[in-house]
Scaffold this active site. Structure first.
Site, short mmCIF file in Angstrom:
data_model
loop_
_atom_site.label_atom_id
_atom_site.label_comp_id
_atom_site.label_asym_id
_atom_site.label_seq_id
_atom_site.Cartn_x
_atom_site.Cartn_y
_atom_site.Cartn_z
N CYS A 1 34.65 45.69 40.17
CA CYS A 1 35.87 45.28 40.86
C CYS A 1 36.94 46.23 40.33
CB CYS A 1 36.21 43.84 40.52
SG CYS A 1 37.90 43.37 40.97
N CYS B 1 38.68 48.87 46.76
CA CYS B 1 38.34 47.46 46.55
C CYS B 1 36.85 47.33 46.83
CB CYS B 1 39.14 46.60 47.54
SG CYS B 1 38.66 44.87 47.58
#
Ligand code: DGL
Length: 269
Positions: free
Chosen positions: A188, A77
């Site tokens: 992302c 992440c």
């Protein structure tokens, strides 16, 4: 060099985006014992405070490590990686690998020297990312677009829903008329999973930079040198943990089977 024994590796993300990184690791190091935990109770991380992201990530990693002694942690992440790596490395002595937007390779690859960073709202405003841009792309024009909606669209896709192309296209509107924007950093981990749909909305883009493979390589390298502590326990099924009960676990379970995960459990049940 080969990886010794069968290390237990945790992949962590707020949602299912980290699977884009896991997929590369599984290809490169197929014999590891993989655990994937997604913090759906805290999803999305995009607009959460740094303090909350740090606290949530440390708690989840700690709790998994108590059940399954870990040999490595991958923070799959970007939003979390911008803030949690130092406190995690302080807490754990095992290798901790993070994800970093691929600004450097993007700046090298771009012909027009006009690149875009597509990430969460949190990631695009972090000092860490500005430093990367200053260090590795001073000769480029760099656009930054932070979006929570895109994260939600990708999450829905993985959980079996159709992609809302109109909403996606609206989010990408600021970049539509930038004809020479030729390279985008998928900053992302959710975004490689909707790359094809992003390409439809931004046909001028020639290169999508996804750091998944580089992270998998780094993990493999660290595991080759690492002390492997986790016992070889049987049965060692690759399994997924959520931090909150799911509305429709059956649907996700069948999707996860395709990724090689045989079980879906609630953490701390
Ligand atoms: N997949 C995550 C990332 O790479 C974040 C998604 C979220 O906002 O929760 O940044």
């Amino acid at each position: 060099m080969a990886i010794k024994k069968q290390p237990t590796v945790l992949f962590f993300d707020s949602g299912m985006g980290g699977l884009s990184v896991y997929k590369e690791a599984k290809k490169l190091s197929p014999d590891c014992h993989y655990l994937y935990c997604f913090d759906n109770a805290g999803f999305p991380y995009s607009e959460k405070s740094e303090e909350e992201i740090i606290a949530r990530t440390l708690n989840v990693c700690q709790s998994i490590n108590e059940k399954f002694p870990l040999d490595a942690i991958v923070i799959a992440c970007n939003t979390a990686s911008t803030v949690v790596l130092p406190p995690l490395r302080e807490r754990f002595s095992i290798p901790v690998v993070g994800t970093v937007p691929a600004i450097k390779p993007a700046a090298q690859r771009s012909q027009t020297k006009h690149i875009g960073l597509l990430a969460t709202k949190g990631t695009v405003k972090r000092e860490y990312v500005n430093d990367l841009i200053e260090r590795f792309a001073p000769h480029c024009k760099v656009e930054k677009l932070g979006s929570t909606i895109l994260v939600e669209i990708a999450e829905q896709k993985i959980q079996g829903q159709s992609v809302d192309l109109i909403a996606l296209s609206n989010e990408l509107k600021p970049w539509k008329n930038m004809a020479d924007l030729d390279t985008i950093c998928l900053g992302c981990t959710h975004f490689p999973l909707i790359k094809d749909e992003i390409q439809i909305c931004l046909p001028q883009v020639r290169n999508f930079m996804d750091p998944g493979y580089a992270i998998a390589k780094r993990l493999k390298h660290l595991l080759e040198d690492a002390e492997i502590n986790s016992e070889k326990r049987l049965p060692q099924v690759n399994q997924v943990f959520s931090t909150k009960e799911l509305e429709n676990p059956e649907k996700l379970k069948s999707a996860l089977l395709l990724w090689g995960f045989k079980e879906l459990n609630l953490l701390n049940e």
